[in-house]
Design a protein around this motif. Structure first.
Motif, PDB file in Angstrom:
ATOM      1  N   TYR A   1      42.830  39.071  48.575  1.00  0.00           N
ATOM      2  CA  TYR A   1      42.234  40.097  47.719  1.00  0.00           C
ATOM      3  C   TYR A   1      40.867  39.649  47.200  1.00  0.00           C
ATOM      4  N   LEU A   2      40.822  38.414  46.703  1.00  0.00           N
ATOM      5  CA  LEU A   2      39.566  37.888  46.149  1.00  0.00           C
ATOM      6  C   LEU A   2      38.460  37.872  47.212  1.00  0.00           C
ATOM      7  N   LYS A   3      38.835  37.463  48.390  1.00  0.00           N
ATOM      8  CA  LYS A   3      37.859  37.382  49.492  1.00  0.00           C
ATOM      9  C   LYS A   3      37.256  38.744  49.790  1.00  0.00           C
ATOM     10  N   GLU A   4      38.110  39.776  49.670  1.00  0.00           N
ATOM     11  CA  GLU A   4      37.646  41.146  49.911  1.00  0.00           C
ATOM     12  C   GLU A   4      36.671  41.618  48.842  1.00  0.00           C
ATOM     13  N   GLN A   5      36.948  41.178  47.606  1.00  0.00           N
ATOM     14  CA  GLN A   5      36.214  41.722  46.465  1.00  0.00           C
ATOM     15  C   GLN A   5      34.888  41.047  46.200  1.00  0.00           C
ATOM     16  N   VAL A   6      34.824  39.749  46.453  1.00  0.00           N
ATOM     17  CA  VAL A   6      33.654  39.009  46.010  1.00  0.00           C
ATOM     18  C   VAL A   6      33.378  37.816  46.929  1.00  0.00           C
ATOM     19  N   ALA A   7      32.093  37.497  47.062  1.00  0.00           N
ATOM     20  CA  ALA A   7      31.696  36.415  47.963  1.00  0.00           C
ATOM     21  C   ALA A   7      31.841  35.058  47.276  1.00  0.00           C
ATOM     22  N   LEU A   8      32.810  34.273  47.743  1.00  0.00           N
ATOM     23  CA  LEU A   8      33.025  32.943  47.174  1.00  0.00           C
ATOM     24  C   LEU A   8      33.189  31.946  48.313  1.00  0.00           C
ATOM     25  N   SER A   9      32.776  30.721  48.074  1.00  0.00           N
ATOM     26  CA  SER A   9      32.962  29.697  49.107  1.00  0.00           C
ATOM     27  C   SER A   9      34.461  29.454  49.285  1.00  0.00           C
ATOM     28  N   ASP A  10      34.849  29.049  50.496  1.00  0.00           N
ATOM     29  CA  ASP A  10      36.264  28.797  50.774  1.00  0.00           C
ATOM     30  C   ASP A  10      36.839  27.751  49.838  1.00  0.00           C
ATOM     31  N   GLN A  11      36.022  26.776  49.550  1.00  0.00           N
ATOM     32  CA  GLN A  11      36.493  25.694  48.677  1.00  0.00           C
ATOM     33  C   GLN A  11      36.793  26.210  47.274  1.00  0.00           C
ATOM     34  N   PHE A  12      35.851  26.997  46.738  1.00  0.00           N
ATOM     35  CA  PHE A  12      36.010  27.568  45.401  1.00  0.00           C
ATOM     36  C   PHE A  12      37.220  28.492  45.359  1.00  0.00           C
ATOM     37  N   LEU A  13      37.347  29.266  46.429  1.00  0.00           N
ATOM     38  CA  LEU A  13      38.459  30.206  46.545  1.00  0.00           C
ATOM     39  C   LEU A  13      39.797  29.469  46.464  1.00  0.00           C
ATOM     40  N   THR A  14      39.894  28.387  47.191  1.00  0.00           N
ATOM     41  CA  THR A  14      41.122  27.588  47.197  1.00  0.00           C
ATOM     42  C   THR A  14      41.394  27.001  45.818  1.00  0.00           C
ATOM     43  N   GLU A  15      40.323  26.552  45.195  1.00  0.00           N
ATOM     44  CA  GLU A  15      40.434  25.983  43.852  1.00  0.00           C
ATOM     45  C   GLU A  15      41.038  27.004  42.883  1.00  0.00           C
ATOM     46  N   ILE A  16      40.507  28.215  42.948  1.00  0.00           N
ATOM     47  CA  ILE A  16      41.013  29.292  42.095  1.00  0.00           C
ATOM     48  C   ILE A  16      42.457  29.602  42.433  1.00  0.00           C
ATOM     49  N   ASP A  17      42.707  29.746  43.729  1.00  0.00           N
ATOM     50  CA  ASP A  17      44.044  30.125  44.192  1.00  0.00           C
ATOM     51  C   ASP A  17      45.111  29.148  43.698  1.00  0.00           C
ATOM     52  N   THR A  18      44.789  27.864  43.762  1.00  0.00           N
ATOM     53  CA  THR A  18      45.793  26.870  43.357  1.00  0.00           C
ATOM     54  C   THR A  18      45.970  26.805  41.841  1.00  0.00           C
TER      55      THR A  18
END
Lengths: 186, 186
Positions: free
Chosen positions: A6-23
DNA sequence: CGCCGAGTTGAACTGAATCAAGAAACGTGG
DNA sequence: CCACGTTTCTTGATTCAGTTCAACTCGGCG
């Protein structure tokens, strides 16, 4: 849908940052009836509903009033608690067995305060809330009970098989009896 | 109150940045009845009311309905136009001779997208809008016309000397006749 | 003066609430 | 799988707040 997708769809974030948030979010499968937030409490938790249906509600003159339905792929949080630092009259409970991701907003705030992208996501969330309130205000002010019933069907097509009538009635601002009558003649 | 003074109160910005923002806004003294925004148009302007009273309104079944009153020290903008890029049914007109500061939101966006402080100001604005909608929804859903009249008096104590009765009536969701009756018996 | 917009007042009407009672569906334990 | 209690849903009679329609009052202004 998964939070990260969902986050990836909504906003441009680096994969690393995305994983950080997800965890940072916990993952829980919770039973029907489970209370995410008690009414008249303070909860700085931010929820993301991956699967299921959540109802937020409050009590007005002893009656249980539905404030909002949150279904798949949506965030849920107490604006009173998080942004105004005060107790909130709204409680939240699951109407179905659900998959809920949770994070403490303070943790999230760390991420947000360093990211303009996440700031725009917060903005988007608030805009959606605003729009939804605006629509409902219009609905209550100008539509008849019958029209509101029809609008409800459009926005939540299968809500009648997922939530009891009384909860839906209080959401659209009528009594259960009236909703029952409306539903009958059509 | 001046825009720059207001901003200084709300958010921590360097004097230089503050001046930069302040000069981006035009300054206008406008007459009663002046239309800031036409109904059913697209306006990406952001207004700040330094002095006076603005009414935003729309038409529903040929009736003129007051959507919002904006008085001193408040921002005003079309959420539909700015955030959703679509035409807005809401028009804005001055109920009093007013002092209005104006900037194109695109210009403002330049400032905002580089400043976490301004982002939080946008958030604050959206939160205030959300809160106001939420309060009105509650008001329309549960309060009688008489109670809404009393609430109105609390929030806008002198509104009755500043705006015509019909505009106030449509704002609290009743007819002018009903408001007239309510006001008489008390 | 007489017009005009804004506000008031009254009579008739109506959508939805309330009150009350019964029917259906649901789930839990025997 | 059935019986029983509880929750959920339906139906009908009555009531009421607020609308609608329509006429009237008042103050300001050309």
């Amino acid at each position: 849908m998964e939070l990260s997708v969902y986050l990836k769809e909504q906003v441009a974030l680096s994969d690393q940052f995305l994983t950080e948030i997800d965890t940072a979010f916990s993952y829980e499968e919770l039973p029907k009836g489970y209370r995410l937030v008690e009414p008249y409490s303070m909860s700085k938790k931010l929820f993301f509903v991956e699967k299921g249906l959540v109802r937020s509600f409050y009590f007005k003159d002893g009656r249980d009033i539905t404030h909002h339905f949150t279904s798949e792929n949506d965030f849920l949080a107490s604006i009173d608690s998080i942004f105004f630092g005060q107790e909130s009259p709204y409680g939240c409970e699951l109407l179905e067995p659900s998959v809920v991701r949770t994070v403490n907003y303070d943790v999230m705030q760390q991420f947000i305060s360093n990211s303009l992208e996440l700031n725009s996501l917060v903005q988007l969330f608030l805009l959606k809330v605003t729009k939804s309130f605006s629509d409902r205000l219009f609905s209550i002010q100008f539509q008849t009970a019958h029209e509101r019933y029809n609008s409800m069907l459009k926005v939540y097509p299968n809500i009648f098989s997922r939530a009891p009538l009384g909860h839906i009635a209080s959401y659209i601002g009528i009594t259960q009896q009236t909703l029952s009558v409306i539903r009958a003649k059509k």
